[in-house]
Design a protein around this motif. Structure first.
Motif, PDB file in Angstrom:
ATOM      1  N   MET A   1       0.829  -1.203   0.000  1.00 24.97           N
ATOM      2  CA  MET A   1       0.000   0.000   0.000  1.00 24.97           C
ATOM      3  C   MET A   1       0.866   1.258   0.000  1.00 24.97           C
ATOM      4  O   MET A   1       0.487   2.278  -0.569  1.00 24.97           O
ATOM      5  CB  MET A   1      -0.940   0.013   1.213  1.00 24.97           C
ATOM      6  CG  MET A   1      -2.067  -1.009   1.107  1.00 24.97           C
ATOM      7  SD  MET A   1      -3.057  -0.765  -0.389  1.00 24.97           S
ATOM      8  CE  MET A   1      -3.903   0.735   0.037  1.00 24.97           C
TER       9      MET A   1
ATOM     10  N   PHE B   1       1.715   2.131  -3.555  1.00 24.21           N
ATOM     11  CA  PHE B   1       0.590   2.756  -4.251  1.00 24.21           C
ATOM     12  C   PHE B   1       0.410   4.209  -3.816  1.00 24.21           C
ATOM     13  O   PHE B   1       0.107   5.081  -4.625  1.00 24.21           O
ATOM     14  CB  PHE B   1      -0.701   1.981  -4.024  1.00 24.21           C
ATOM     15  CG  PHE B   1      -0.722   0.654  -4.721  1.00 24.21           C
ATOM     16  CD1 PHE B   1      -0.381   0.547  -6.058  1.00 24.21           C
ATOM     17  CD2 PHE B   1      -1.076  -0.493  -4.041  1.00 24.21           C
ATOM     18  CE1 PHE B   1      -0.404  -0.672  -6.713  1.00 24.21           C
ATOM     19  CE2 PHE B   1      -1.095  -1.719  -4.677  1.00 24.21           C
ATOM     20  CZ  PHE B   1      -0.758  -1.810  -6.013  1.00 24.21           C
ATOM     21  N   LYS B   2       0.600   4.479  -2.533  1.00 30.38           N
ATOM     22  CA  LYS B   2       0.489   5.857  -2.054  1.00 30.38           C
ATOM     23  C   LYS B   2       1.592   6.729  -2.627  1.00 30.38           C
ATOM     24  O   LYS B   2       1.357   7.888  -2.975  1.00 30.38           O
ATOM     25  CB  LYS B   2       0.531   5.887  -0.528  1.00 30.38           C
ATOM     26  CG  LYS B   2      -0.725   5.373   0.118  1.00 30.38           C
ATOM     27  CD  LYS B   2      -0.652   5.469   1.625  1.00 30.38           C
ATOM     28  CE  LYS B   2      -1.909   4.915   2.255  1.00 30.38           C
ATOM     29  NZ  LYS B   2      -1.872   4.998   3.720  1.00 30.38           N
TER      30      LYS B   2
ATOM     31  N   ILE C   1       3.133   6.260  -5.541  1.00 26.12           N
ATOM     32  CA  ILE C   1       2.828   6.471  -6.958  1.00 26.12           C
ATOM     33  C   ILE C   1       1.718   7.510  -7.117  1.00 26.12           C
ATOM     34  O   ILE C   1       1.789   8.393  -7.974  1.00 26.12           O
ATOM     35  CB  ILE C   1       2.454   5.132  -7.631  1.00 26.12           C
ATOM     36  CG1 ILE C   1       3.692   4.241  -7.713  1.00 26.12           C
ATOM     37  CG2 ILE C   1       1.848   5.358  -9.008  1.00 26.12           C
ATOM     38  CD1 ILE C   1       3.414   2.840  -8.155  1.00 26.12           C
ATOM     39  N   ARG C   2       0.688   7.446  -6.274  1.00 24.95           N
ATOM     40  CA  ARG C   2      -0.395   8.418  -6.333  1.00 24.95           C
ATOM     41  C   ARG C   2       0.132   9.826  -6.023  1.00 24.95           C
ATOM     42  O   ARG C   2      -0.247  10.793  -6.663  1.00 24.95           O
ATOM     43  CB  ARG C   2      -1.502   8.055  -5.350  1.00 24.95           C
ATOM     44  CG  ARG C   2      -2.731   8.916  -5.528  1.00 24.95           C
ATOM     45  CD  ARG C   2      -3.892   8.565  -4.622  1.00 24.95           C
ATOM     46  NE  ARG C   2      -3.964   7.144  -4.343  1.00 24.95           N
ATOM     47  CZ  ARG C   2      -4.414   6.632  -3.195  1.00 24.95           C
ATOM     48  NH1 ARG C   2      -4.822   7.436  -2.248  1.00 24.95           N
ATOM     49  NH2 ARG C   2      -4.463   5.337  -3.011  1.00 24.95           N
TER      50      ARG C   2
END
Length: 89
Positions: free
Chosen positions: A2, A5-6, A8-9
């Motif tokens: 996770m 993903f954070k 990359i966001r």
């Protein structure tokens, strides 16, 4: 996973022109800030890799690329205003 993903966001919000810090700046300031950032990144990567000779070529290449992106944006925006079919009679 996770955390990746954070990250990359977060990186996508940095380059998103609608939400980043330069979104409300005038076009001239965006151009200057983008070239300044490109210059600093060229120097940083050139020093990291150890290619001191190619830093200048990298900076010139980035300035040319960024300039053409801004010129293309300006031409498309100008032609949209100038040749808008909805305003023709």
């Amino acid at each position: 996973m996770m955390g990746l993903f954070k990250l990359i966001r977060f990186l996508f919000t940095l380059v998103n022109p609608a939400t980043n810090a330069l979104s409300n700046a005038p076009l001239e300031w965006k151009y200057l800030a983008t070239n300044g950032l490109a210059f600093m990144w060229c120097v940083a990567f050139g020093l990291y890799v150890g290619e001191y000779v190619t830093i200048g070529y990298s900076i010139v290449g980035h300035i040319a690329l960024i300039t053409m992106c801004f010129v293309t944006y300006y031409v498309l925006r100008y032609s949209r205003k100038r040749f808008d079919p909805s305003e023709r009679q």
